[in-house]
Design a protein around this motif. Structure first.
Motif, PDB file in Angstrom:
ATOM      1  N   ILE A  62       8.898   2.617 -20.306  1.00  0.00           N
ATOM      2  CA  ILE A  62       9.234   1.760 -19.170  1.00  0.00           C
ATOM      3  C   ILE A  62       9.046   2.522 -17.864  1.00  0.00           C
ATOM      4  CG2 ILE A  62      11.129   0.546 -18.020  1.00  0.00           C
ATOM      5  CD1 ILE A  62      12.190  -0.095 -20.875  1.00  0.00           C
ATOM      6  N   ASP A  63       9.513   3.758 -17.824  1.00  0.00           N
ATOM      7  CA  ASP A  63       9.329   4.569 -16.614  1.00  0.00           C
ATOM      8  C   ASP A  63       7.850   4.764 -16.304  1.00  0.00           C
ATOM      9  OD1 ASP A  63      12.035   4.853 -16.189  1.00  0.00           O
ATOM     10  OD2 ASP A  63      12.180   6.837 -17.103  1.00  0.00           O
ATOM     11  N   ASP A  64       7.053   4.965 -17.354  1.00  0.00           N
ATOM     12  CA  ASP A  64       5.630   5.172 -17.154  1.00  0.00           C
ATOM     13  C   ASP A  64       4.951   3.890 -16.676  1.00  0.00           C
ATOM     14  OD1 ASP A  64       3.478   7.202 -17.442  1.00  0.00           O
ATOM     15  OD2 ASP A  64       2.630   5.703 -18.797  1.00  0.00           O
ATOM     16  N   ALA A  65       5.404   2.740 -17.161  1.00  0.00           N
ATOM     17  CA  ALA A  65       4.862   1.464 -16.698  1.00  0.00           C
ATOM     18  C   ALA A  65       5.151   1.263 -15.217  1.00  0.00           C
ATOM     19  CB  ALA A  65       5.438   0.320 -17.525  1.00  0.00           C
ATOM     20  N   VAL A  66       6.345   1.627 -14.787  1.00  0.00           N
ATOM     21  CA  VAL A  66       6.682   1.534 -13.360  1.00  0.00           C
ATOM     22  C   VAL A  66       5.783   2.464 -12.548  1.00  0.00           C
ATOM     23  CG1 VAL A  66       8.488   1.893 -11.629  1.00  0.00           C
ATOM     24  CG2 VAL A  66       9.061   0.866 -13.837  1.00  0.00           C
ATOM     25  N   LEU A  67       5.578   3.675 -13.042  1.00  0.00           N
ATOM     26  CA  LEU A  67       4.718   4.631 -12.360  1.00  0.00           C
ATOM     27  C   LEU A  67       3.292   4.084 -12.249  1.00  0.00           C
ATOM     28  CD1 LEU A  67       4.083   7.479 -11.229  1.00  0.00           C
ATOM     29  CD2 LEU A  67       3.701   8.223 -13.584  1.00  0.00           C
ATOM     30  N   LEU A  68       2.780   3.514 -13.325  1.00  0.00           N
ATOM     31  CA  LEU A  68       1.415   2.981 -13.315  1.00  0.00           C
ATOM     32  C   LEU A  68       1.293   1.818 -12.336  1.00  0.00           C
ATOM     33  CD1 LEU A  68      -1.432   3.027 -14.489  1.00  0.00           C
ATOM     34  CD2 LEU A  68      -0.613   1.565 -16.355  1.00  0.00           C
ATOM     35  N   ALA A  69       2.248   0.896 -12.367  1.00  0.00           N
ATOM     36  CA  ALA A  69       2.208  -0.244 -11.452  1.00  0.00           C
ATOM     37  C   ALA A  69       2.305   0.200 -10.000  1.00  0.00           C
ATOM     38  CB  ALA A  69       3.329  -1.219 -11.785  1.00  0.00           C
ATOM     39  N   SER A  70       3.056   1.261  -9.753  1.00  0.00           N
ATOM     40  CA  SER A  70       3.243   1.764  -8.393  1.00  0.00           C
ATOM     41  C   SER A  70       2.031   2.539  -7.887  1.00  0.00           C
ATOM     42  CB  SER A  70       4.478   2.674  -8.336  1.00  0.00           C
ATOM     43  OG  SER A  70       5.645   1.967  -8.717  1.00  0.00           O
ATOM     44  N   ALA A  71       1.166   2.961  -8.810  1.00  0.00           N
ATOM     45  CA  ALA A  71       0.019   3.783  -8.433  1.00  0.00           C
ATOM     46  C   ALA A  71      -1.276   2.996  -8.335  1.00  0.00           C
ATOM     47  CB  ALA A  71      -0.152   4.926  -9.432  1.00  0.00           C
ATOM     48  N   VAL A  72      -1.440   1.973  -9.183  1.00  0.00           N
ATOM     49  CA  VAL A  72      -2.706   1.239  -9.270  1.00  0.00           C
ATOM     50  C   VAL A  72      -2.410  -0.254  -9.314  1.00  0.00           C
ATOM     51  CG1 VAL A  72      -4.791   0.852 -10.618  1.00  0.00           C
ATOM     52  CG2 VAL A  72      -3.776   3.134 -10.557  1.00  0.00           C
ATOM     53  N   GLY A  73      -3.046  -1.023  -8.445  1.00  0.00           N
ATOM     54  CA  GLY A  73      -2.888  -2.468  -8.489  1.00  0.00           C
ATOM     55  C   GLY A  73      -2.158  -3.027  -7.287  1.00  0.00           C
ATOM     56  N   PRO A  74      -1.827  -4.317  -7.325  1.00  0.00           N
ATOM     57  CA  PRO A  74      -1.267  -4.993  -6.149  1.00  0.00           C
ATOM     58  C   PRO A  74       0.104  -4.472  -5.736  1.00  0.00           C
ATOM     59  CG  PRO A  74      -1.259  -6.445  -8.057  1.00  0.00           C
ATOM     60  CD  PRO A  74      -2.085  -5.260  -8.425  1.00  0.00           C
ATOM     61  N   LEU A  75       0.915  -4.004  -6.678  1.00  0.00           N
ATOM     62  CA  LEU A  75       2.214  -3.461  -6.301  1.00  0.00           C
ATOM     63  C   LEU A  75       2.048  -2.230  -5.433  1.00  0.00           C
ATOM     64  CD1 LEU A  75       5.314  -3.560  -6.585  1.00  0.00           C
ATOM     65  CD2 LEU A  75       5.073  -2.012  -8.541  1.00  0.00           C
ATOM     66  N   SER A  76       1.107  -1.368  -5.785  1.00  0.00           N
ATOM     67  CA  SER A  76       0.887  -0.158  -4.992  1.00  0.00           C
ATOM     68  C   SER A  76       0.480  -0.510  -3.570  1.00  0.00           C
ATOM     69  CB  SER A  76      -0.175   0.728  -5.649  1.00  0.00           C
ATOM     70  OG  SER A  76      -1.445   0.098  -5.663  1.00  0.00           O
ATOM     71  N   ARG A  77      -0.344  -1.549  -3.414  1.00  0.00           N
ATOM     72  CA  ARG A  77      -0.768  -1.954  -2.073  1.00  0.00           C
ATOM     73  C   ARG A  77       0.373  -2.615  -1.309  1.00  0.00           C
ATOM     74  NH1 ARG A  77      -5.357  -2.810  -5.248  1.00  0.00           N
ATOM     75  NH2 ARG A  77      -4.861  -4.997  -5.690  1.00  0.00           N
ATOM     76  N   ALA A  78       1.193  -3.397  -1.995  1.00  0.00           N
ATOM     77  CA  ALA A  78       2.309  -4.073  -1.334  1.00  0.00           C
ATOM     78  C   ALA A  78       3.346  -3.089  -0.816  1.00  0.00           C
ATOM     79  CB  ALA A  78       2.961  -5.058  -2.292  1.00  0.00           C
ATOM     80  N   LEU A  79       3.493  -1.953  -1.503  1.00  0.00           N
ATOM     81  CA  LEU A  79       4.526  -0.980  -1.128  1.00  0.00           C
ATOM     82  C   LEU A  79       3.989   0.168  -0.288  1.00  0.00           C
ATOM     83  CD1 LEU A  79       6.487  -0.686  -4.498  1.00  0.00           C
ATOM     84  CD2 LEU A  79       7.037  -2.115  -2.520  1.00  0.00           C
ATOM     85  N   ALA A  80       2.695   0.181  -0.026  1.00  0.00           N
ATOM     86  CA  ALA A  80       2.061   1.337   0.600  1.00  0.00           C
ATOM     87  C   ALA A  80       2.706   1.724   1.925  1.00  0.00           C
ATOM     88  CB  ALA A  80       0.574   1.081   0.798  1.00  0.00           C
ATOM     89  N   ASP A  81       3.067   0.757   2.755  1.00  0.00           N
ATOM     90  CA  ASP A  81       3.608   1.046   4.082  1.00  0.00           C
ATOM     91  C   ASP A  81       5.106   0.791   4.182  1.00  0.00           C
ATOM     92  OD1 ASP A  81       1.034   1.684   5.032  1.00  0.00           O
ATOM     93  OD2 ASP A  81       0.598  -0.446   5.359  1.00  0.00           O
ATOM     94  N   GLN A  82       5.771   0.649   3.046  1.00  0.00           N
ATOM     95  CA  GLN A  82       7.195   0.351   3.060  1.00  0.00           C
ATOM     96  C   GLN A  82       8.025   1.637   3.153  1.00  0.00           C
ATOM     97  OE1 GLN A  82       8.485  -2.726   3.233  1.00  0.00           O
ATOM     98  NE2 GLN A  82       6.359  -3.479   3.296  1.00  0.00           N
ATOM     99  N   PRO A  83       9.208   1.571   3.760  1.00  0.00           N
ATOM    100  CA  PRO A  83      10.083   2.751   3.828  1.00  0.00           C
ATOM    101  C   PRO A  83      10.614   3.134   2.458  1.00  0.00           C
ATOM    102  CG  PRO A  83      11.204   0.806   4.692  1.00  0.00           C
ATOM    103  CD  PRO A  83       9.776   0.409   4.463  1.00  0.00           C
ATOM    104  N   ASP A  84      11.120   4.352   2.361  1.00  0.00           N
ATOM    105  CA  ASP A  84      11.545   4.889   1.072  1.00  0.00           C
ATOM    106  C   ASP A  84      12.622   4.039   0.407  1.00  0.00           C
ATOM    107  OD1 ASP A  84       9.740   6.922   1.334  1.00  0.00           O
ATOM    108  OD2 ASP A  84      11.211   8.434   1.966  1.00  0.00           O
ATOM    109  N   ASP A  85      13.554   3.482   1.197  1.00  0.00           N
ATOM    110  CA  ASP A  85      14.631   2.718   0.572  1.00  0.00           C
ATOM    111  C   ASP A  85      14.111   1.431  -0.068  1.00  0.00           C
ATOM    112  OD1 ASP A  85      14.100   1.702   3.176  1.00  0.00           O
ATOM    113  OD2 ASP A  85      16.058   0.710   3.227  1.00  0.00           O
ATOM    114  N   ILE A  86      13.135   0.789   0.571  1.00  0.00           N
ATOM    115  CA  ILE A  86      12.543  -0.415  -0.013  1.00  0.00           C
ATOM    116  C   ILE A  86      11.735  -0.056  -1.256  1.00  0.00           C
ATOM    117  CG2 ILE A  86      10.859  -2.266   0.352  1.00  0.00           C
ATOM    118  CD1 ILE A  86      13.503  -2.705   1.780  1.00  0.00           C
ATOM    119  N   ARG A  87      11.014   1.047  -1.201  1.00  0.00           N
ATOM    120  CA  ARG A  87      10.235   1.476  -2.365  1.00  0.00           C
ATOM    121  C   ARG A  87      11.158   1.773  -3.546  1.00  0.00           C
ATOM    122  NH1 ARG A  87       4.956   3.044  -1.409  1.00  0.00           N
ATOM    123  NH2 ARG A  87       5.062   4.534  -3.126  1.00  0.00           N
TER     124      ARG A  87
END
Length: 284
Positions: free
Chosen positions: A225-250
């Motif tokens: 599960i942790d690895d799935a979160v890491l993958l989603a956060s690194a590649v794909g639309p989630l990574s782009r949606a969070l790219a400019d967000q502050p640390d607390d939102i991320r």
């Protein structure tokens, strides 16, 4: 989800290419069933000469080479120098396969030399898809074949739907043009037919392919599960949606996505649904 993105060359020579190399094994695990389905539809024969468009790190090129054998040849093409370097390094010395850094939409091909144009998620990114397919068709022999996999809609693909639904109260995703170059530009079956027909292809067949995707990987369920979160956060639309967000939102987003993935089955991977089109056609 290969890296052939002619309209995004600057991305694939930078961070996106680096991320694909870093997560290559996870991504190839996720995409394997789609590639296998497209290869089966391609009817590869011993001796075939094949162009693998958007070959990424070479997984499909190697699979195609195993089928075409020593009498055939596979040329894998991608715009990411990082992925071409990985593919070249991983190529067995005796395999009938080579790799080329090039934009498939404009590359100089040997005319009428290929038996098959193939792609696993590498053809949805062209700025002018009709022109790109017409150009690539020039590399095919008369009667030569086309076979590729492309994504259906985001709503049908959990690798997008689940994380983006999880963060909808935290982040407003940017509005995107569904016809713009990107992973889902070929979600509309009728659009695929129109593009290929306008590019000169015939005998166009488009079949849905649905499968369960192993997303992320870990020795335990918690690690998966942790690895799935890491993958989603690194590649794909989630990574782009969070790219400019502050640390607390991320951080809040990661927690929400983790909770969503934790509701999915799976032990060594999170098991989610994936949906694609398997497309075949012939050079008219």
């Amino acid at each position: 989800m290969s890296s052939a993105a002619p309209s995004r060359t600057h991305e694939w020579t930078g961070a996106s290419g680096d991320n694909w190399v870093l997560h290559q094994q996870r991504l190839d695990l996720m995409l394997a069933a789609f590639g296998d389905a497209a290869i089966a539809a391609a009817d590869v024969e011993p001796g075939d000469h094949i162009l693998d468009i958007g070959c990424g790190a070479g997984a499909t090129s190697f699979a195609l080479a195993a089928r075409t054998g020593s009498e055939g040849h596979v040329l894998g093409v991608d715009i990411s120098p990082q992925l071409i370097a990985r593919a070249s390094a991983d190529a067995p010395a005796d395999a009938p396969v080579a790799f080329r850094l090039a934009d498939a939409a404009t590359a100089a091909w040997e005319p009428a030399a290929a038996d098959l144009l193939f792609s696993r998620f590498g053809v949805m990114f062209f700025d002018d898809p009709v022109a790109a397919f017409a150009h690539m068709r020039g590399a095919l022999k008369p009667g030569g074949r086309l076979a590729f996999a492309c994504w259906r809609t985001p709503a049908e693909n959990d690798w997008v739907r689940l994380p983006m639904t999880a963060i909808r109260d935290l982040v407003t995703p940017p509005v995107t043009d569904p016809l713009a170059p990107g992973p889902f530009a070929f979600a509309d079956r009728a659009r695929i037919e129109d593009i290929l027909a306008a590019a000169g292809f015939a005998d166009i067949a488009i079949a849905p392919f649905d499968t369960v995707i192993p997303y992320g990987h870990g020795a335990t369920r918690a690690a998966a599960i942790d690895d799935a979160v890491l993958l989603a956060s690194a590649v794909g639309p989630l990574s782009r949606a969070l790219a400019d967000q502050p640390d607390d939102i991320r951080a809040k987003a990661a927690d929400a996505v983790r909770a969503t993935f934790a509701r999915q089955p799976g032990e060594s991977s999170v098991l989610i649904n994936g949906a694609a089109w398997i497309v075949t056609a012939k050079n008219s």
